[in-house]
Design an enzyme around this catalytic site. Structure first.
Site, PDB file in Angstrom:
ATOM      1  CG  HIS A 106      -0.019   0.273   2.611  1.00  0.00           C
ATOM      2  ND1 HIS A 106       0.430  -0.943   3.118  1.00  0.00           N
ATOM      3  CD2 HIS A 106      -0.183   1.479   3.200  1.00  0.00           C
ATOM      4  CE1 HIS A 106       0.945  -0.184   4.068  1.00  0.00           C
ATOM      5  NE2 HIS A 106       0.711   1.093   4.369  1.00  0.00           N
TER       6      HIS A 106
HETATM    7  C1  UD1 Z   1      -1.984   5.151   6.128  1.00  0.00           C
HETATM    8  C2  UD1 Z   1      -0.546   5.468   6.935  1.00  0.00           C
HETATM    9  C3  UD1 Z   1       0.511   4.425   6.740  1.00  0.00           C
HETATM   10  C4  UD1 Z   1      -0.226   3.098   6.998  1.00  0.00           C
HETATM   11  C5  UD1 Z   1      -1.486   2.892   6.351  1.00  0.00           C
HETATM   12  C6  UD1 Z   1      -1.831   1.632   6.918  1.00  0.00           C
HETATM   13  C7  UD1 Z   1       0.004   7.973   6.835  1.00  0.00           C
HETATM   14  C8  UD1 Z   1       0.757   9.039   6.260  1.00  0.00           C
HETATM   15  N1  UD1 Z   1      -0.216   6.825   6.256  1.00  0.00           N
HETATM   16  O1  UD1 Z   1      -1.645   4.937   4.943  1.00  0.00           O
HETATM   17  O2  UD1 Z   1       1.423   4.967   7.571  1.00  0.00           O
HETATM   18  O3  UD1 Z   1       0.946   2.150   6.822  1.00  0.00           O
HETATM   19  O4  UD1 Z   1      -2.372   3.862   6.677  1.00  0.00           O
HETATM   20  O5  UD1 Z   1      -3.151   1.229   6.131  1.00  0.00           O
HETATM   21  O6  UD1 Z   1      -0.816   8.432   7.856  1.00  0.00           O
HETATM   22  N2  UD1 Z   1      -9.305   4.777   2.444  1.00  0.00           N
HETATM   23  C9  UD1 Z   1     -10.482   4.047   2.221  1.00  0.00           C
HETATM   24  N3  UD1 Z   1     -10.937   3.560   3.359  1.00  0.00           N
HETATM   25  C10 UD1 Z   1     -10.439   3.564   4.596  1.00  0.00           C
HETATM   26  C11 UD1 Z   1      -9.242   4.397   4.574  1.00  0.00           C
HETATM   27  C12 UD1 Z   1      -8.719   4.899   3.543  1.00  0.00           C
HETATM   28  O7  UD1 Z   1     -11.040   4.159   1.190  1.00  0.00           O
HETATM   29  O8  UD1 Z   1     -10.984   3.077   5.643  1.00  0.00           O
HETATM   30  C13 UD1 Z   1      -8.733   5.571   1.459  1.00  0.00           C
HETATM   31  C14 UD1 Z   1      -8.539   7.165   1.364  1.00  0.00           C
HETATM   32  O9  UD1 Z   1      -9.764   7.800   1.363  1.00  0.00           O
HETATM   33  C15 UD1 Z   1      -7.425   7.294   0.510  1.00  0.00           C
HETATM   34  C16 UD1 Z   1      -6.541   6.060   0.564  1.00  0.00           C
HETATM   35  O10 UD1 Z   1      -7.266   4.976   0.801  1.00  0.00           O
HETATM   36  O11 UD1 Z   1      -7.933   7.630  -0.584  1.00  0.00           O
HETATM   37  C17 UD1 Z   1      -5.265   5.931   1.371  1.00  0.00           C
HETATM   38  O12 UD1 Z   1      -5.991   6.193   2.902  1.00  0.00           O
HETATM   39  P1  UD1 Z   1      -4.786   7.084   3.811  1.00  0.00           P
HETATM   40  O13 UD1 Z   1      -5.412   7.220   5.212  1.00  0.00           O
HETATM   41  O14 UD1 Z   1      -4.621   8.418   3.206  1.00  0.00           O
HETATM   42  O15 UD1 Z   1      -3.535   6.618   3.788  1.00  0.00           O
HETATM   43  P2  UD1 Z   1      -2.720   5.164   3.836  1.00  0.00           P
HETATM   44  O16 UD1 Z   1      -2.266   4.789   2.439  1.00  0.00           O
HETATM   45  O17 UD1 Z   1      -4.053   3.997   4.098  1.00  0.00           O
END
Ligand code: UD1
Length: 369
Positions: A211
């Site tokens: 991820h």
């Molecule tokens: C975040 C953390 C990372 C951790 C990871 C574990 C930061 C900088 N990054 O990254 O350190 O390893 O979580 O998973 O804090 N999304 C959904 N549903 C959810 C969560 C996220 O659809 O429940 C989508 C968000 O809207 C976004 C993408 O997934 O478009 C990424 O989510 P985001 O929380 O920005 O960062 P992660 O890549 O999950």
């Protein structure tokens, strides 16, 4: 002193890897007779299978405060959590705030609490990848710079902090809280045979998670990765729980159908904690870019190939089962792992399931000081 007069401690959780870190600590603090504890969920991970499933598996209660800050850029998430937590701190006055890990909310809540002159402790302090392109590295460095108490998981954490000028009196090595979560749930994990649900046999398959922005946000890199996975799947079956970020990018780059078409690769939604640990603890090899999985592999003695240029957890290489690989070196490393007997390195010192107890005792000492 009545219960409502006891000092209040906020425990902050935001994203999936945080939930395993706060659970053992929350349960211990909730039992303590010298403090009150409130759980704050910032909302960074909001999908039921990224959040609710973990709360259920780890027996965490409904959070006392839910900030509801979901997606957005790193800057947006950080800024919005700061604004939302600032409002909470005008109505609730903790004596200490505990932040864990390295996600955006870790820094956002630590900084907001520090601006309110509230004491802040960081659990999992001192880890460094020395790669400032990673949002997590900025979060780690900045959080540690402003926290009053730094709880480290391994000696490299202490060394990094001292090198950055931190007074050693602020540092306490407590061990790895992820192992506490695993031990807390061990009987339920051991009873799970998640691999049967995928039609697999124990020790015969790989589990893959991916991820990191560096692996999934670039079309050419992600496309090459899908090709590479097809090659891996010719060696052994692969289970691939898809993180929302990865799914979004696969869809955007029109690669999801190609991925789902690879025989021998089971693509699934993210799994809950017990299902996931039930799956990984019987895997032949783990392929990942996650931080926590490098540690769990080391604890379980399962070979781990980490698709990154660096790791903030070097102890998983020096004392564990982890190796860093690139798309160019992955197949050779995999063949090496598959042709050797399973690795059984001992867990590093203080990865013993008692980190939560050491943290609780440290907090008690600092609270009454
Ligand atoms: C975040 C953390 C990372 C951790 C990871 C574990 C930061 C900088 N990054 O990254 O350190 O390893 O979580 O998973 O804090 N999304 C959904 N549903 C959810 C969560 C996220 O659809 O429940 C989508 C968000 O809207 C976004 C993408 O997934 O478009 C990424 O989510 P985001 O929380 O920005 O960062 P992660 O890549 O999950």
């Amino acid at each position: 002193m009545t219960a409502s007069e006891l000092p209040l401690v906020h425990v902050i959780a935001a994203a999936r890897p945080n939930f395993m870190k706060v659970a053992p600590l929350y349960h211990l603090l909730n039992k303590a007779d010298w403090c009150r504890v409130a759980l704050v969920h910032t909302g960074q991970h909001y999908d039921p299978n990224m959040s609710d499933a973990f709360f259920r598996d780890l027996s965490l209660p409904t959070p006392d405060f839910h900030l509801g800050v979901g997606g957005g850029s790193n800057t947006e998430q950080t800024a919005q959590v700061m604004l939302a937590y600032d409002r909470i701190l005008t109505q609730s006055s903790p004596s200490w705030v505990i932040v864990v890990g390295d996600v955006n909310a870790t820094l956002a809540c630590a900084l907001t609490a520090a601006k309110h002159n509230i004491k802040v402790a960081h659990l999992e302090a001192g880890l460094r990848s020395f790669d400032r392109r990673m949002p997590e590295e900025l979060n780690r460095v900045l959080t540690d710079a402003i926290c009053d108490l730094l709880w480290t998981p391994s000696p490299d954490g202490d060394v990094n902090l001292v090198r950055e000028g931190v007074d050693p009196s602020r540092i306490e090595r407590v061990g790895n809280i992820m192992i506490d979560a695993f031990e807390m749930m061990r009987s339920r994990i051991d009873a799970k045979r998640t691999y049967l649900e995928f039609g697999l046999e124990a020790s015969s398959y790989a589990v893959l998670t991916l991820h990191r922005p560096s692996n999934v946000d670039d079309r050419a890199v992600l496309s090459r990765f899908v090709d590479c996975l097809a090659e891996v799947s010719r060696r052994l079956p692969v289970v691939f729980p898809l993180h929302p970020r990865t799914k979004k990018m696969l869809l955007e780059y029109d690669l999801l159908t190609r991925l789902q078409g690879i025989a021998n690769v089971s693509v699934t939604d993210p799994l809950g904690y017990i299902d996931f640990m039930g799956l990984t603890s019987h895997a032949r090899v783990l392929l990942t870019d996650s931080g926590g999985i490098q540690e769990e592999a080391t604890y379980l003695g399962i070979p781990c190939l980490t698709l990154r240029e660096n790791t903030e957890r070097p102890i998983t290489i020096s004392e564990g089962t982890n190796r860093l690989v690139s798309l160019s070196t992955l197949m050779a490393a995999l063949d090496d792992v598959l042709s050797s007997s399973r690795e059984r390195a001992g867990p590093p010192e203080l990865w013993d399931g008692k980190t939560g107890e050491r943290v609780t005792e440290s907090l008690r000492r600092n609270l009454i000081a």
